[in-house]
Design an enzyme around this catalytic site. Structure first.
Site, PDB file in Angstrom:
ATOM      1  N   ASP A  79      31.138 -14.216   7.260  1.00  0.00           N
ATOM      2  CA  ASP A  79      29.477 -14.012   7.170  1.00  0.00           C
ATOM      3  C   ASP A  79      29.070 -13.143   8.353  1.00  0.00           C
ATOM      4  O   ASP A  79      29.252 -13.482   9.514  1.00  0.00           O
ATOM      5  CB  ASP A  79      28.990 -15.579   7.305  1.00  0.00           C
ATOM      6  N   GLU A 110      23.609 -11.536   3.296  1.00  0.00           N
ATOM      7  CA  GLU A 110      22.621 -12.132   2.514  1.00  0.00           C
ATOM      8  C   GLU A 110      21.606 -11.028   2.264  1.00  0.00           C
ATOM      9  O   GLU A 110      21.526 -10.262   3.118  1.00  0.00           O
ATOM     10  CB  GLU A 110      21.859 -13.305   3.009  1.00  0.00           C
ATOM     11  N   GLU A 177      23.983 -18.150  -4.790  1.00  0.00           N
ATOM     12  CA  GLU A 177      23.829 -19.700  -4.291  1.00  0.00           C
ATOM     13  C   GLU A 177      22.551 -20.367  -4.807  1.00  0.00           C
ATOM     14  O   GLU A 177      21.551 -19.809  -4.720  1.00  0.00           O
ATOM     15  CB  GLU A 177      23.801 -19.660  -2.832  1.00  0.00           C
TER      16      GLU A 177
HETATM   17  O1  KIV Z   1      27.840 -20.187   5.058  1.00  0.00           O
HETATM   18  C1  KIV Z   1      28.385 -20.477   3.980  1.00  0.00           C
HETATM   19  O2  KIV Z   1      29.236 -21.288   4.208  1.00  0.00           O
HETATM   20  C2  KIV Z   1      27.954 -19.844   2.915  1.00  0.00           C
HETATM   21  C3  KIV Z   1      28.524 -20.332   1.683  1.00  0.00           C
HETATM   22  C4  KIV Z   1      27.660 -21.699   1.431  1.00  0.00           C
HETATM   23  C5  KIV Z   1      28.535 -19.544   0.646  1.00  0.00           C
HETATM   24  O3  KIV Z   1      27.479 -18.530   2.921  1.00  0.00           O
END
Ligand code: KIV
Length: 261
Positions: A79, A110, A177
């Site tokens: 991420d 995102e 999500e």
């Molecule tokens: O940060 C995370 O773990 C996520 C998942 C919930 C998809 O983005």
């Protein structure tokens, strides 16, 4: 697992994803899942912060490097933290650093409209990107809470168009999500790339869960979509309690656990 293999699963078999934040857990999950995500959720479940927003890129890289050491088979997704992809230039600099230093196979970020040019830029430079729409935890302070998305005809249409735009920009998959199930199905049917759902019903191409949620390790609020496959917190607390009692009562260690001349 390669991006091509993930793409090939659409319409054939469900994609299984789970988060991990260190090598130990990642190595336990690796043989069973297609994708291991170093989610920015680590800031909450691993670091007890109230949301994901103050996770730094260097902390995210540190955890992703650790997970890399435990993953042999799954695709490793990382991420991009809040604030690390606010312009194309900044996103490219940080995503490049992320991929180089952590060994991640791809990044996730995102965003709806604002993510389009960023995804185009990153994929144009050879960095594979997974989108993330619907409930976007990085918007929690802006939106004043975690809000379920995709209710009603107009919102479903808008979200489907947003997903199609991210696909056209070059995303290889999209996390949905907190999206109403029918809308998640509509989006999944409209896309050529896979959707990976969390709290978005049964019709997405895959599912992802935060590992500490599904192992029942987290002691706080449990959202409706979380299925606990283990009562981890009770098992761990009981084990540590027994250990503490045995040390205090001198039941541990016995000779069995001692070195003799
Ligand atoms: O940060 C995370 O773990 C996520 C998942 C919930 C998809 O983005």
């Amino acid at each position: 697992m390669s991006i091509t293999q993930i793409l090939g699963k659409k319409g054939r078999e469900k994609i299984v994803a789970i988060t991990a934040y260190d090598a130990l857990f990642a190595s336990l999950f690796d043989e069973f899942v297609d994708i291991i995500l170093v989610g920015d959720s680590l800031n909450m479940s691993f670091n007890a912060q109230k949301d994901t927003l103050n996770l730094g890129i260097n902390e995210a890289i540190y955890h992703t490097k650790a997970v890399r050491n435990g993953v042999k088979k799954a695709l490793l997704m990382a991420d991009m933290p809040f604030g690390s992809y606010q312009s194309e230039k900044q996103a490219l600099k940080n995503a490049t650093k992320f991929i180089k230093q952590s060994g991640a196979d791809c990044v996730k970020l995102e965003g709806e409209d604002r993510a389009i040019s960023i995804i185009k830029k990153l994929t144009g430079e050879g960095i594979a990107v997974c989108g993330h729409i619907g409930l976007m935890p990085q918007n929690v302070r802006f939106e004043g809470g975690y809000k379920i998305k995709g209710r009603g005809y107009d919102e479903a249409k808008r979200l489907t168009e947003a997903a199609l735009n991210l696909e056209a920009a070059g995303a290889f998959a999209i996390v949905l999500e907190g999206v109403i199930s029918d809308t998640a199905k509509q989006i999944t049917d409209a896309l050529k790339i896979p959707t990976i759902g969390i709290g978005s019903g049964v019709d997405t191409d895959g599912q992802v869960l935060v590992f500490s949620d599904m192992l029942g390790l987290y002691q706080g609020f449990k959202p409706k979509f979380v299925k606990e496959y283990l009562d981890g917190k009770t098992l761990i607390k009981n084990a540590v309690k027994t250990y503490a009692n045995e040390v205090k009562s001198q039941k541990f260690p016995t000779d069995e656990f001692s070195y003799k001349a």
